[in-house]
Scaffold this motif. Structure first.
Motif, PDB file in Angstrom:
ATOM      1  N   LEU A  64       1.096  -1.298   0.085  1.00 39.38           N
ATOM      2  CA  LEU A  64       0.280  -0.209   0.305  1.00 39.38           C
ATOM      3  C   LEU A  64       1.213   1.754   0.113  1.00 39.38           C
ATOM      4  N   PHE A  65       2.288   1.142   0.826  1.00 41.16           N
ATOM      5  CA  PHE A  65       2.385   3.139   1.397  1.00 41.16           C
ATOM      6  C   PHE A  65       3.828   2.539   0.703  1.00 41.16           C
ATOM      7  N   GLY A  66       4.198   1.227  -0.534  1.00 36.81           N
ATOM      8  CA  GLY A  66       5.799   1.529  -0.849  1.00 36.81           C
ATOM      9  C   GLY A  66       5.123   2.208  -2.225  1.00 36.81           C
ATOM     10  N   PRO A  67       4.011   1.985  -3.174  1.00 35.90           N
ATOM     11  CA  PRO A  67       4.099   2.457  -4.286  1.00 35.90           C
ATOM     12  C   PRO A  67       4.017   3.391  -4.362  1.00 35.90           C
ATOM     13  N   LEU A  68       2.985   4.078  -2.428  1.00 37.80           N
ATOM     14  CA  LEU A  68       3.043   5.409  -2.836  1.00 37.80           C
ATOM     15  C   LEU A  68       4.296   6.262  -2.224  1.00 37.80           C
ATOM     16  N   GLY A  69       5.036   5.680  -1.880  1.00 40.14           N
ATOM     17  CA  GLY A  69       6.414   6.384  -1.923  1.00 40.14           C
ATOM     18  C   GLY A  69       7.163   7.001  -3.303  1.00 40.14           C
ATOM     19  N   ASP A  70       6.745   5.453  -3.975  1.00 38.04           N
ATOM     20  CA  ASP A  70       7.984   5.261  -5.709  1.00 38.04           C
ATOM     21  C   ASP A  70       6.855   6.476  -6.056  1.00 38.04           C
ATOM     22  N   ARG A  71       6.086   6.775  -6.319  1.00 42.53           N
ATOM     23  CA  ARG A  71       4.727   7.524  -7.471  1.00 42.53           C
ATOM     24  C   ARG A  71       4.975   8.836  -6.670  1.00 42.53           C
ATOM     25  N   HIS A  72       4.821   8.575  -5.358  1.00 40.90           N
ATOM     26  CA  HIS A  72       4.741  10.497  -4.576  1.00 40.90           C
ATOM     27  C   HIS A  72       5.632  11.064  -3.152  1.00 40.90           C
ATOM     28  N   LEU A 130      14.548   7.879   2.701  1.00 42.31           N
ATOM     29  CA  LEU A 130      14.966   9.014   2.939  1.00 42.31           C
ATOM     30  C   LEU A 130      16.740   9.506   3.382  1.00 42.31           C
ATOM     31  N   THR A 131      17.402   8.426   4.315  1.00 43.49           N
ATOM     32  CA  THR A 131      18.431   8.989   5.105  1.00 43.49           C
ATOM     33  C   THR A 131      18.808   8.079   3.915  1.00 43.49           C
ATOM     34  N   GLU A 202      11.835  15.732   1.874  1.00 39.92           N
ATOM     35  CA  GLU A 202      11.767  15.365   0.113  1.00 39.92           C
ATOM     36  C   GLU A 202      12.927  14.531  -0.040  1.00 39.92           C
ATOM     37  N   SER A 203      13.368  13.690  -0.110  1.00 39.21           N
ATOM     38  CA  SER A 203      14.977  12.759  -0.538  1.00 39.21           C
ATOM     39  C   SER A 203      15.202  13.275  -2.125  1.00 39.21           C
ATOM     40  N   PRO A 204      16.333  14.114  -1.970  1.00 40.90           N
ATOM     41  CA  PRO A 204      16.829  14.717  -3.020  1.00 40.90           C
ATOM     42  C   PRO A 204      16.335  13.160  -4.954  1.00 40.90           C
ATOM     43  N   GLU A 351      16.627  -0.880  -8.219  1.00 38.03           N
ATOM     44  CA  GLU A 351      16.467   0.463  -8.501  1.00 38.03           C
ATOM     45  C   GLU A 351      15.793   1.842  -7.856  1.00 38.03           C
ATOM     46  N   ALA A 352      16.179   2.895  -8.026  1.00 35.16           N
ATOM     47  CA  ALA A 352      15.136   3.876  -7.556  1.00 35.16           C
ATOM     48  C   ALA A 352      14.279   4.176  -7.877  1.00 35.16           C
TER      49      ALA A 352
END
Length: 436
Positions: A64-72, A130-131, A202-204, A351-352
């Protein structure tokens, strides 16, 4: 990096406080309160069953949250996951017992534990990415290790509260309302965590992907289609870490109090002292990952677990606090040898564009294999009168499985001649190419 690492560490500490306080309550009081018609052994198994549900839902949280992190972005994941876990934890503290509402009590407990796991399933990926994506390549292991200190802090907060309540309240008061206090306290911690995470940038690496429009359209589908082998290997490799940690912090607590007659406060004190040493040494183990590599540290940790599991059971069986502490400490040091480097290792493997989904899914599937089953299996095989050697044999078997999985994974530590640290054809973590 100092501010970012501190924010990530504080956030994971709060999230894991929520998760751990349930495990301690399951070991101490949830069986008789929510499954009173069961025998003591069956009640403990049932309580650990609700504990296991949180692990089962963690991979679903990753999906649920992984795709949110990869897309947004990684940052929204941190806020949403913390809010969900915090609300579910506070609600556990208000669930009436079986004597008040009957079968609805364990059902509510099960639902809230599921929501806890769902939130935590998204937490780890966002925090470590993020780290890791901010950190310089040569120190990525060290800086990424700080989120791994968070679980130790969360455990100490959760169990310290339980220990204080156990020491100051009568057994009747503790079973009546005292066990609920740590769950209510999760609300204050969640509020503090939300304020802290609202200030995180946010992550660079993600900002770069977003500017180029290179986010994955369907991250979960890409992971399942193109990285399934990597997910399974990381899950199998990390399973032993979960198994050992929860054998020490959850099963041993129940076994020591119920079967050996060790005082609850004494056993909690031994476990907490071992976890305190674990947290203090986590940055050192993460730094060693920068120097010697991620994969070698994981292999050494697995071998150390194989060597130590039978001594762990023998030392626990004595019921003597110094010897039990020694057993716990040896097991947890072997555990952190491998787990301290995973927050750098897993992001470097994916991959990122699918990193948040892939890394979180592998990490949380390991929780199902190691964390969900271990208290149940260990309780079931330790019901006889003799030493629970079956527990040691089970943990040794899981360690051998993990050893084989790590042997099949590549090294990813950045080096001067190969900044990615993996195969020569692979570009650095910042370039967002897959290591496998």
């Amino acid at each position: 990096m100092v501010r970012l690492a501190a924010a990530s560490m504080a956030g994971t500490a709060i999230e894991f406080y929520d998760f751990f306080v349930y495990g301690t309550a399951a070991a101490l009081v949830l069986g008789p309160l929510f499954f009173p018609t069961f025998s003591p052994l069956a009640g403990t198994l049932a309580a650990f069953g609700t504990f296991a549900v949180g692990f089962v839902s963690r991979p679903l949280g990753s999906m649920l949250f992984g795709p949110l992190g990869d897309r947004h972005g990684r940052r929204p994941v941190l806020i949403a996951s913390l809010l969900l876990t915090g609300l579910a934890t506070v609600a556990v503290g208000f669930v009436p017992t079986y004597d008040s509402i009957g079968i609805a009590a364990p059902v509510l407990l099960l639902v809230l534990r599921f929501l806890q796991g769902l939130g935590l399933g998204g937490e780890w990926g966002g925090a470590v990415l993020l780290t890791a994506e901010h950190a310089p390549a040569a120190r990525r292991g060290l800086w990424s290790g700080f989120p791994q200190v968070g679980p130790s802090i969360g455990f100490l907060l959760a169990n310290g509260t339980m220990l204080a309540l156990s020491a100051t309240l009568s057994d009747g008061e503790f079973r009546s309302w005292g066990w609920r206090v740590p769950f209510w306290g999760a609300g204050l911690l969640a509020g503090a965590g939300l304020l802290l995470r609202a200030q995180v940038t946010e992550s660079p690496r993600f900002r770069e992907l977003a500017e180029r429009g290179e986010q994955a359209a369907a991250p979960l589908a890409e992971v399942v289609r193109g990285h399934w082998r990597l997910v399974l290997l990381t899950a199998g490799g990390l399973a032993v870490g979960y198994a050992v940690f929860y054998a020490v912090t959850t099963w041993a607590l129940a076994y020591g109090t119920e079967r050996l007659g060790v005082a609850r406060t004494t056993l909690l004190g031994c476990i907490m002292a071992a976890v305190a040493v674990l947290g203090a040494l986590t940055p050192l183990a993460a730094h060693l990952g920068d120097r010697f590599g991620r994969r070698p540290m994981c292999l050494v940790g697995c071998v150390a677990i194989v060597v130590w599991m039978f001594p762990l059971v023998a030392l626990l069986r004595t019921g003597e606090p110094p010897l039990m502490f020694l057993g716990f400490l040896g097991a947890l040091l072997a555990f952190i040898t491998m787990f301290a480097v995973t927050s750098a290792y897993l992001p470097e493997l994916f991959e990122a564009r699918v990193r948040c989904t892939g890394a979180a899914l592998g990490y949380n599937l390991a929780g199902v294999l190691g964390g969900a089953l271990t208290p149940i299996v260990a309780t079931a095989v330790s019901h006889g009168d003799g030493p629970p050697w079956g527990v040691a044999a089970y943990l040794t078997g899981v360690a051998l499985l993990s050893l084989g999985c790590f042997a099949l994974l590549p090294e990813t530590r950045p080096t001067a001649d190969r900044p990615d640290g993996g195969r020569s054809a692979v570009r650095p973590l910042e370039a967002g190419e897959a290591a496998v």
